[in-house]
Design an enzyme around this catalytic site. Structure first.
Site, PDB file in Angstrom:
ATOM      1  N   TYR A  30       6.729 -12.365   1.137  1.00  0.00           N
ATOM      2  CA  TYR A  30       7.786 -11.486   0.630  1.00  0.00           C
ATOM      3  C   TYR A  30       8.044 -10.355   1.631  1.00  0.00           C
ATOM      4  O   TYR A  30       9.187 -10.100   2.029  1.00  0.00           O
ATOM      5  CB  TYR A  30       7.381 -10.900  -0.734  1.00  0.00           C
ATOM      6  CG  TYR A  30       8.127  -9.644  -1.078  1.00  0.00           C
ATOM      7  CD1 TYR A  30       9.425  -9.692  -1.548  1.00  0.00           C
ATOM      8  CD2 TYR A  30       7.536  -8.384  -0.899  1.00  0.00           C
ATOM      9  CE1 TYR A  30      10.119  -8.528  -1.833  1.00  0.00           C
ATOM     10  CE2 TYR A  30       8.221  -7.225  -1.181  1.00  0.00           C
ATOM     11  CZ  TYR A  30       9.512  -7.293  -1.647  1.00  0.00           C
ATOM     12  OH  TYR A  30      10.200  -6.136  -1.912  1.00  0.00           O
ATOM     13  N   LYS A  65      11.391  -9.315   4.347  1.00  0.00           N
ATOM     14  CA  LYS A  65      12.061  -8.013   4.527  1.00  0.00           C
ATOM     15  C   LYS A  65      12.096  -7.645   6.016  1.00  0.00           C
ATOM     16  O   LYS A  65      13.108  -7.163   6.524  1.00  0.00           O
ATOM     17  CB  LYS A  65      11.350  -6.919   3.722  1.00  0.00           C
ATOM     18  CG  LYS A  65      11.434  -7.094   2.214  1.00  0.00           C
ATOM     19  CD  LYS A  65      12.859  -6.979   1.701  1.00  0.00           C
ATOM     20  CE  LYS A  65      12.984  -7.218   0.214  1.00  0.00           C
ATOM     21  NZ  LYS A  65      14.358  -7.448  -0.240  1.00  0.00           N
ATOM     22  N   SER A  89      12.374  -2.546   2.107  1.00  0.00           N
ATOM     23  CA  SER A  89      11.274  -2.048   1.275  1.00  0.00           C
ATOM     24  C   SER A  89      10.277  -1.270   2.116  1.00  0.00           C
ATOM     25  O   SER A  89      10.066  -1.567   3.300  1.00  0.00           O
ATOM     26  CB  SER A  89      10.573  -3.244   0.648  1.00  0.00           C
ATOM     27  OG  SER A  89       9.329  -2.870   0.124  1.00  0.00           O
TER      28      SER A  89
HETATM   29  N1  UFG Z   1      -0.944  -1.025 -10.587  1.00  0.00           N
HETATM   30  C1  UFG Z   1      -1.956  -0.973 -11.523  1.00  0.00           C
HETATM   31  N2  UFG Z   1      -1.862  -1.790 -12.613  1.00  0.00           N
HETATM   32  C2  UFG Z   1      -0.819  -2.646 -12.810  1.00  0.00           C
HETATM   33  C3  UFG Z   1       0.211  -2.692 -11.841  1.00  0.00           C
HETATM   34  C4  UFG Z   1       0.110  -1.873 -10.741  1.00  0.00           C
HETATM   35  O1  UFG Z   1      -2.912  -0.228 -11.390  1.00  0.00           O
HETATM   36  O2  UFG Z   1      -0.823  -3.376 -13.812  1.00  0.00           O
HETATM   37  C5  UFG Z   1      -1.018  -0.130  -9.422  1.00  0.00           C
HETATM   38  C6  UFG Z   1      -1.068  -0.878  -8.109  1.00  0.00           C
HETATM   39  O3  UFG Z   1      -2.380  -1.239  -7.799  1.00  0.00           O
HETATM   40  C7  UFG Z   1      -0.459   0.145  -7.163  1.00  0.00           C
HETATM   41  C8  UFG Z   1       0.538   0.906  -8.033  1.00  0.00           C
HETATM   42  O4  UFG Z   1       0.153   0.630  -9.380  1.00  0.00           O
HETATM   43  O5  UFG Z   1      -1.448   1.038  -6.770  1.00  0.00           O
HETATM   44  C9  UFG Z   1       1.959   0.452  -7.842  1.00  0.00           C
HETATM   45  O6  UFG Z   1       2.012  -0.961  -7.972  1.00  0.00           O
HETATM   46  P1  UFG Z   1       3.389  -1.758  -8.119  1.00  0.00           P
HETATM   47  O7  UFG Z   1       3.045  -3.217  -8.250  1.00  0.00           O
HETATM   48  O8  UFG Z   1       4.225  -1.152  -9.184  1.00  0.00           O
HETATM   49  O9  UFG Z   1       4.126  -1.457  -6.756  1.00  0.00           O
HETATM   50  P2  UFG Z   1       3.652  -1.748  -5.249  1.00  0.00           P
HETATM   51  O10 UFG Z   1       3.504  -0.424  -4.610  1.00  0.00           O
HETATM   52  O11 UFG Z   1       2.531  -2.676  -5.153  1.00  0.00           O
HETATM   53  O12 UFG Z   1       4.881  -2.569  -4.721  1.00  0.00           O
HETATM   54  C10 UFG Z   1       6.155  -2.032  -4.750  1.00  0.00           C
HETATM   55  C11 UFG Z   1       7.191  -3.147  -4.922  1.00  0.00           C
HETATM   56  C12 UFG Z   1       7.203  -4.050  -3.754  1.00  0.00           C
HETATM   57  C13 UFG Z   1       7.327  -3.272  -2.505  1.00  0.00           C
HETATM   58  C14 UFG Z   1       6.284  -2.197  -2.424  1.00  0.00           C
HETATM   59  C15 UFG Z   1       6.503  -1.326  -1.230  1.00  0.00           C
HETATM   60  O13 UFG Z   1       6.893  -3.896  -6.084  1.00  0.00           O
HETATM   61  O14 UFG Z   1       8.299  -4.909  -3.869  1.00  0.00           O
HETATM   62  O15 UFG Z   1       6.346  -1.376  -3.570  1.00  0.00           O
HETATM   63  O16 UFG Z   1       5.573  -0.321  -1.146  1.00  0.00           O
HETATM   64  F1  UFG Z   1       7.204  -4.083  -1.449  1.00  0.00           F
END
Ligand code: UFG
Length: 344
Positions: free
Chosen positions: A154, A158, A129
């Site tokens: 988590y 990785k 990831s």
């Molecule tokens: N976000 C919101 N509202 C929500 C959900 C997410 O604003 O309800 C925002 C988050 O703050 C972030 C973006 O959308 O800025 C993306 O969030 P995600 O949870 O979809 O994804 P992440 O980037 O946090 O995490 C993902 C994967 C992880 C991985 C990571 C690596 O879920 O498993 O990318 O960058 F580790």
């Protein structure tokens, strides 16, 4: 369809990326043995794969943490390559229950490696990831960008798993490994027969968006608009799951055709294009001709402001490039949600 190639064992085969990768592998001429314990997936996902492909799949219900059961899979099936998806993936849950994450994600992985060594099965592709880069100093990140200390159990699983693979490939003559570092996988198969199936309240952005559009959630919360980014919301690299699946096929080709230059290789799998949370929302609304209720709330702890991929190595060495248009991806995500909820 091209001529028959090797057989690939896909652990976590009923999962979001596992199903799409299975479809892509079969379409590329590979045979696949799918295993899953349905701890975070449903048998209907396997049926979706079968509907798309118009054939029965070889599937076994198996918990990869159970080495006895897993040994049976190795005994019953010949395969040269394993793609190991089976793992827990919720960042927040891993903070609350670290042992659950270390236990599941590492024991299952070491069982796989142990049996590969014992049975002389050479190739393993590991689902890593972009989380390993953390809050990177220079963007976009290349495979050479130093990893930052993990901020969640988590993320740590990785990093540890990457290191285990590096060490095993260095030590065991017959073992070859590729780690694919996924950025943010989104979307669904264009058939709308497979897609993401989050249990409970989704953690990730796009499933929350589609569930809000479907009326399951009242309002989407945008976590922070005061980041040092063009519109103040976080930047991510949203990669279509069908493109991501094809990156696995390219990596399996490289392994099975004996093209690896090193015994352990790492590739970023993203589009190379940053997109903000607000951009994703507005494009989703436009692409699907609907309005989404959303509000800006405080930052989510642990979020990095921005991360996106330098994909030059994957483009050149794997001969793979993300191709799907983001609007098509967002339409596919909505079509899948509508299919799930019986919305016309
Ligand atoms: N976000 C919101 N509202 C929500 C959900 C997410 O604003 O309800 C925002 C988050 O703050 C972030 C973006 O959308 O800025 C993306 O969030 P995600 O949870 O979809 O994804 P992440 O980037 O946090 O995490 C993902 C994967 C992880 C991985 C990571 C690596 O879920 O498993 O990318 O960058 F580790």
């Amino acid at each position: 369809m091209s001529k028959k190639k090797d057989t690939v064992l896909v652990s976590g085969g009923a999962g979001y990326i596992g199903t799409h990768t299975t479809v892509a592998l079969i379409e590329a001429g590979y045979d696949v043995v799918m295993i899953d314990n349905f701890s975070n997936s449903e048998p209907s996902a396997v049926e979706g794969v079968e509907k798309i492909l118009g054939r029965k799949m070889t599937f076994e219900e198996c918990d990869t943490c159970d080495i006895k059961a897993l040994r049976g899979v190795f005994e019953r099936h010949e395969f040269s390559t394993v793609i190991h998806f089976a793992a827990y993936k919720a960042v927040g849950e891993s903070m609350a229950e670290p042992l659950k994450y270390y236990q599941n994600n590492l024991v299952s992985y070491m069982n796989i490696l142990q049996l590969m060594k014992e049975f002389g099965r050479p190739n393993i592709l590991f689902s890593s990831s972009a989380t390993v880069y953390g809050d990177a100093d220079v963007l976009p990140v290349t495979e050479q960008t130093p990893r930052k200390p993990a901020t969640s159990p988590y993320g740590n699983t990785k990093q540890i798993a990457e290191d285990i693979l590096r060490d095993c490939c260095a030590a065991y003559e017959g073992m070859y490994g590729i780690a694919l570092r996924y950025f943010n996988p989104v979307g669904a198969h264009p058939s709308a027969l497979i897609g993401e199936l989050p249990r409970g309240v989704p953690n990730n952005l796009l499933p929350f968006v589609t569930q809000t559009a479907a009326g399951l959630r009242e309002c989407l919360s945008v976590f922070g608009n005061d980041y040092d980014t063009p519109d103040g919301t976080c930047l991510r690299d949203y990669i279509d799951v069908v493109d991501l699946a094809k990156a696995h096929v390219a990596a399996v080709d490289r392994m099975t055709e004996g093209k690896m230059e090193q015994k352990y290789e790492i590739f970023n799998v993203g589009t190379g294009r940053p997109g903000s949370v607000l951009e994703l929302l507005t494009r989703f609304e436009k692409a699907n001709d609907l309005k989404l209720p959303y509000k800006i709330v405080g930052r989510r702890p642990g979020d990095v402001p921005a991360v996106w991929a330098d994909t030059a190595v994957a483009n050149k060495v794997l001969g793979w490039k993300a191709e799907r248009d983001l609007d098509d991806t967002l339409r596919a995500a909505w079509a899948w949600e509508k299919h799930l909820r019986n919305i016309k």
